[in-house]
Design a protein around this motif. Structure first.
Motif, PDB file in Angstrom:
ATOM      1  N   PRO A  88       0.803  -1.234   0.000  1.00  0.00           N
ATOM      2  CA  PRO A  88       0.000   0.000   0.000  1.00  0.00           C
ATOM      3  C   PRO A  88       0.830   1.274   0.000  1.00  0.00           C
ATOM      4  CG  PRO A  88      -0.108  -1.128   2.141  1.00  0.00           C
ATOM      5  CD  PRO A  88       0.546  -2.074   1.192  1.00  0.00           C
ATOM      6  N   LEU A  89       2.047   1.232   0.562  1.00  0.00           N
ATOM      7  CA  LEU A  89       2.893   2.428   0.553  1.00  0.00           C
ATOM      8  C   LEU A  89       3.235   2.849  -0.873  1.00  0.00           C
ATOM      9  CD1 LEU A  89       4.646   4.607   1.825  1.00  0.00           C
ATOM     10  CD2 LEU A  89       6.468   2.899   2.070  1.00  0.00           C
ATOM     11  N   LEU A  90       3.475   1.874  -1.744  1.00  0.00           N
ATOM     12  CA  LEU A  90       3.819   2.199  -3.130  1.00  0.00           C
ATOM     13  C   LEU A  90       2.614   2.815  -3.843  1.00  0.00           C
ATOM     14  CD1 LEU A  90       6.006  -0.851  -4.220  1.00  0.00           C
ATOM     15  CD2 LEU A  90       6.618   1.190  -2.883  1.00  0.00           C
ATOM     16  N   ALA A  91       1.426   2.284  -3.569  1.00  0.00           N
ATOM     17  CA  ALA A  91       0.213   2.844  -4.167  1.00  0.00           C
ATOM     18  C   ALA A  91      -0.011   4.276  -3.700  1.00  0.00           C
ATOM     19  CB  ALA A  91      -0.990   1.976  -3.827  1.00  0.00           C
ATOM     20  N   GLU A  92       0.181   4.517  -2.410  1.00  0.00           N
ATOM     21  CA  GLU A  92       0.015   5.870  -1.864  1.00  0.00           C
ATOM     22  C   GLU A  92       1.024   6.831  -2.491  1.00  0.00           C
ATOM     23  OE1 GLU A  92       0.650   8.344   2.317  1.00  0.00           O
ATOM     24  OE2 GLU A  92       0.702   6.152   2.345  1.00  0.00           O
ATOM     25  N   THR A  93       2.265   6.387  -2.609  1.00  0.00           N
ATOM     26  CA  THR A  93       3.305   7.234  -3.185  1.00  0.00           C
ATOM     27  C   THR A  93       2.999   7.573  -4.639  1.00  0.00           C
ATOM     28  OG1 THR A  93       4.944   6.215  -1.717  1.00  0.00           O
ATOM     29  CG2 THR A  93       5.785   7.413  -3.631  1.00  0.00           C
ATOM     30  N   ALA A  94       2.547   6.572  -5.393  1.00  0.00           N
ATOM     31  CA  ALA A  94       2.242   6.799  -6.807  1.00  0.00           C
ATOM     32  C   ALA A  94       1.149   7.846  -6.987  1.00  0.00           C
ATOM     33  CB  ALA A  94       1.827   5.486  -7.471  1.00  0.00           C
ATOM     34  N   ARG A  95       0.219   7.905  -6.062  1.00  0.00           N
ATOM     35  CA  ARG A  95      -0.864   8.893  -6.154  1.00  0.00           C
ATOM     36  C   ARG A  95      -0.362  10.318  -5.951  1.00  0.00           C
ATOM     37  NH1 ARG A  95      -3.842   4.585  -3.664  1.00  0.00           N
ATOM     38  NH2 ARG A  95      -3.319   5.302  -1.559  1.00  0.00           N
ATOM     39  N   LYS A  96       0.834  10.460  -5.388  1.00  0.00           N
ATOM     40  CA  LYS A  96       1.371  11.791  -5.086  1.00  0.00           C
ATOM     41  C   LYS A  96       2.437  12.244  -6.082  1.00  0.00           C
ATOM     42  CE  LYS A  96       0.345  11.395  -0.162  1.00  0.00           C
ATOM     43  NZ  LYS A  96       0.845  11.356   1.230  1.00  0.00           N
ATOM     44  N   VAL A  97       2.656  11.460  -7.124  1.00  0.00           N
ATOM     45  CA  VAL A  97       3.648  11.824  -8.139  1.00  0.00           C
ATOM     46  C   VAL A  97       3.079  12.892  -9.070  1.00  0.00           C
ATOM     47  CG1 VAL A  97       4.956  11.014 -10.128  1.00  0.00           C
ATOM     48  CG2 VAL A  97       4.810   9.591  -8.077  1.00  0.00           C
ATOM     49  N   ALA A  98       3.706  14.038  -9.137  1.00  0.00           N
ATOM     50  CA  ALA A  98       3.483  15.062 -10.158  1.00  0.00           C
ATOM     51  C   ALA A  98       2.012  15.303 -10.477  1.00  0.00           C
ATOM     52  CB  ALA A  98       4.267  14.696 -11.410  1.00  0.00           C
ATOM     53  N   SER A  99       1.693  15.372 -11.773  1.00  0.00           N
ATOM     54  CA  SER A  99       0.342  15.699 -12.236  1.00  0.00           C
ATOM     55  C   SER A  99      -0.350  14.454 -12.792  1.00  0.00           C
ATOM     56  CB  SER A  99       0.415  16.763 -13.331  1.00  0.00           C
ATOM     57  OG  SER A  99       1.116  16.255 -14.455  1.00  0.00           O
ATOM     58  N   VAL A 100      -1.645  14.572 -13.057  1.00  0.00           N
ATOM     59  CA  VAL A 100      -2.408  13.460 -13.633  1.00  0.00           C
ATOM     60  C   VAL A 100      -1.797  13.009 -14.955  1.00  0.00           C
ATOM     61  CG1 VAL A 100      -4.635  12.795 -14.636  1.00  0.00           C
ATOM     62  CG2 VAL A 100      -4.557  14.106 -12.501  1.00  0.00           C
ATOM     63  N   GLN A 101      -1.412  13.971 -15.785  1.00  0.00           N
ATOM     64  CA  GLN A 101      -0.848  13.631 -17.094  1.00  0.00           C
ATOM     65  C   GLN A 101       0.432  12.816 -16.954  1.00  0.00           C
ATOM     66  OE1 GLN A 101      -1.844  16.589 -16.056  1.00  0.00           O
ATOM     67  NE2 GLN A 101      -3.025  17.667 -17.631  1.00  0.00           N
ATOM     68  N   ILE A 102       1.300  13.219 -16.043  1.00  0.00           N
ATOM     69  CA  ILE A 102       2.558  12.493 -15.843  1.00  0.00           C
ATOM     70  C   ILE A 102       2.291  11.128 -15.219  1.00  0.00           C
ATOM     71  CG2 ILE A 102       4.705  12.460 -14.501  1.00  0.00           C
ATOM     72  CD1 ILE A 102       4.927  15.467 -15.040  1.00  0.00           C
ATOM     73  N   ARG A 103       1.337  11.043 -14.300  1.00  0.00           N
ATOM     74  CA  ARG A 103       1.020   9.750 -13.689  1.00  0.00           C
ATOM     75  C   ARG A 103       0.468   8.771 -14.723  1.00  0.00           C
ATOM     76  NH1 ARG A 103      -0.695  13.102  -9.350  1.00  0.00           N
ATOM     77  NH2 ARG A 103      -2.911  12.955  -9.900  1.00  0.00           N
ATOM     78  N   ASN A 104      -0.199   9.276 -15.728  1.00  0.00           N
ATOM     79  CA  ASN A 104      -0.750   8.401 -16.765  1.00  0.00           C
ATOM     80  C   ASN A 104       0.309   7.906 -17.746  1.00  0.00           C
ATOM     81  OD1 ASN A 104      -3.401   8.393 -15.861  1.00  0.00           O
ATOM     82  ND2 ASN A 104      -3.966  10.197 -17.042  1.00  0.00           N
ATOM     83  N   LEU A 105       1.405   8.629 -17.894  1.00  0.00           N
ATOM     84  CA  LEU A 105       2.425   8.276 -18.888  1.00  0.00           C
ATOM     85  C   LEU A 105       3.723   7.759 -18.267  1.00  0.00           C
ATOM     86  CD1 LEU A 105       2.025  11.269 -21.376  1.00  0.00           C
ATOM     87  CD2 LEU A 105       1.340   8.905 -21.774  1.00  0.00           C
ATOM     88  N   GLY A 106       4.149   8.381 -17.180  1.00  0.00           N
ATOM     89  CA  GLY A 106       5.426   8.020 -16.578  1.00  0.00           C
ATOM     90  C   GLY A 106       5.392   6.652 -15.928  1.00  0.00           C
ATOM     91  N   THR A 107       6.509   5.942 -15.983  1.00  0.00           N
ATOM     92  CA  THR A 107       6.609   4.592 -15.413  1.00  0.00           C
ATOM     93  C   THR A 107       7.579   4.581 -14.240  1.00  0.00           C
ATOM     94  OG1 THR A 107       8.469   3.901 -16.804  1.00  0.00           O
ATOM     95  CG2 THR A 107       6.249   3.655 -17.729  1.00  0.00           C
ATOM     96  N   TRP A 108       7.432   3.556 -13.389  1.00  0.00           N
ATOM     97  CA  TRP A 108       8.356   3.458 -12.256  1.00  0.00           C
ATOM     98  C   TRP A 108       9.741   3.013 -12.709  1.00  0.00           C
ATOM     99  CZ3 TRP A 108       7.210   2.731  -6.535  1.00  0.00           C
ATOM    100  CH2 TRP A 108       6.233   3.652  -6.132  1.00  0.00           C
ATOM    101  N   GLY A 109       9.814   2.205 -13.734  1.00  0.00           N
ATOM    102  CA  GLY A 109      11.126   1.818 -14.242  1.00  0.00           C
ATOM    103  C   GLY A 109      11.873   3.013 -14.799  1.00  0.00           C
ATOM    104  N   GLY A 110      11.174   3.840 -15.589  1.00  0.00           N
ATOM    105  CA  GLY A 110      11.801   5.029 -16.138  1.00  0.00           C
ATOM    106  C   GLY A 110      12.198   6.017 -15.068  1.00  0.00           C
ATOM    107  N   ASN A 111      11.345   6.165 -14.048  1.00  0.00           N
ATOM    108  CA  ASN A 111      11.621   7.067 -12.943  1.00  0.00           C
ATOM    109  C   ASN A 111      12.887   6.663 -12.205  1.00  0.00           C
ATOM    110  OD1 ASN A 111      11.311   7.838  -9.920  1.00  0.00           O
ATOM    111  ND2 ASN A 111       9.790   9.143 -10.921  1.00  0.00           N
ATOM    112  N   ILE A 112      12.996   5.372 -11.886  1.00  0.00           N
ATOM    113  CA  ILE A 112      14.148   4.874 -11.131  1.00  0.00           C
ATOM    114  C   ILE A 112      15.415   4.930 -11.988  1.00  0.00           C
ATOM    115  CG2 ILE A 112      15.129   2.850  -9.968  1.00  0.00           C
ATOM    116  CD1 ILE A 112      12.856   4.297  -8.452  1.00  0.00           C
TER     117      ILE A 112
END
Length: 287
Positions: A88-112
């Protein structure tokens, strides 16, 4: 410029070998395309990972750990039922990443892989004791602890010819509370001035069994606070203990000063975030 769209991990590795170091992998493209527009990098070829199905999977392992493919977007991490249940911590963190547009396109692999020090996912992965799975030419795979993965500013432990295939998340122990919080100067779409992930495990007697804290935005790499758990093992979350933890953490790191804020300002934010979160955990654990 050459643009290829392989279908499997093996094909990705073959294209990397064939095209050489002047090629770039593209996940969501959020960082890569920005750097190309600014002419920071000018690759001769792009290898898209969009259609590699194995990089999009989420699976619960026999030992209870969770595998999360590197091509899951922030939105998919935030909404996937298995991740919400087992990490659940990862899900919570993902909800707080940047904007809706970036959350829809950006990946965790690319981020890391990008290694941005103010990004949100690294700190959450650190306190989750995650491992990064990498695949290289010839099918060679290796696991790297996320705490050892970031080497320097925008520099990670990805070797030439490798790609991130996913993340392994160990089972969450019983009695665990977790949270991710961050402070930005303008709005939540900004990179964190300080991002803080925390995972606290309590015994049935309301004593601290484990405490992990990781910070982003305070150094050239995300950092995990050393020896914090052994300092508070067996204690209860009283106000003096919370104050001691907050002071220890703000002094255990050496926050940078930059054009945004000073080192001292970051120390103040670190102390405030930790005090706020531990106080919330204290109330929740006493219910």
């Amino acid at each position: 410029m050459q643009f290829v769209q392989p279908q499997t991990v093996d094909e990705v590795l073959e294209w990397q070998s064939r095209l050489g170091p002047n090629s770039k992998l593209m996940a969501g493209g959020q960082s890569l395309l920005a750097m190309m527009r600014q002419k920071v990098i000018e690759p001769e070829a792009i290898i898209s990972l969009k259609h590699v199905k194995d990089l999009h999977r989420v699976a619960l392992q026999e030992d209870g750990s969770l595998f999360i493919g590197s091509m899951l977007t922030h939105h998919q991490i935030a909404t996937h039922p298995l991740i919400g249940r087992h990490a659940p911590l990862l899900a919570e963190t993902a909800r707080k990443v940047a904007s809706v547009q970036i959350r829809n396109l950006g990946t965790w692999g690319g981020n890391i892989a990008h290694g941005e020090p103010g990004a949100d996912p690294p700190a959450a992965l650190m306190v989750s004791s995650a491992q990064v799975e990498l695949m290289g030419e010839g099918g060679r795979s290796r696991l790297v602890a996320i705490k050892d993965f970031f080497l320097d500013y925008l520099t990670t432990d990805i070797r030439e010819g490798e790609l991130i295939t996913g993340f392994l998340i160990p089972p969450t122990p019983p009695g665990t509370f977790s949270a991710y919080d961050k402070y930005t100067l303008r709005d939540d779409g900004d990179l964190a001035i300080v991002g803080m992930a925390m995972r606290l495990q309590m015994t049935p007697a309301h004593q601290i069994a484990d405490l992990e804290i990781a910070l982003s935005g305070v150094s050239v790499v995300p950092i995990q606070i050393p020896r914090i758990s052994e300092r508070v093992l067996g204690q209860t979350l009283t106000d003096p203990v919370i104050k001691d933890i907050a002071e220890y953490v703000k002094n255990a790191c050496d926050p940078l000063s930059d054009v945004e804020v000073s080192s001292e300002y970051r120390r103040w934010v670190i102390e405030a975030l930790i005090t706020k979160q531990l106080s919330s955990f204290s109330e929740a654990s006493s219910l």
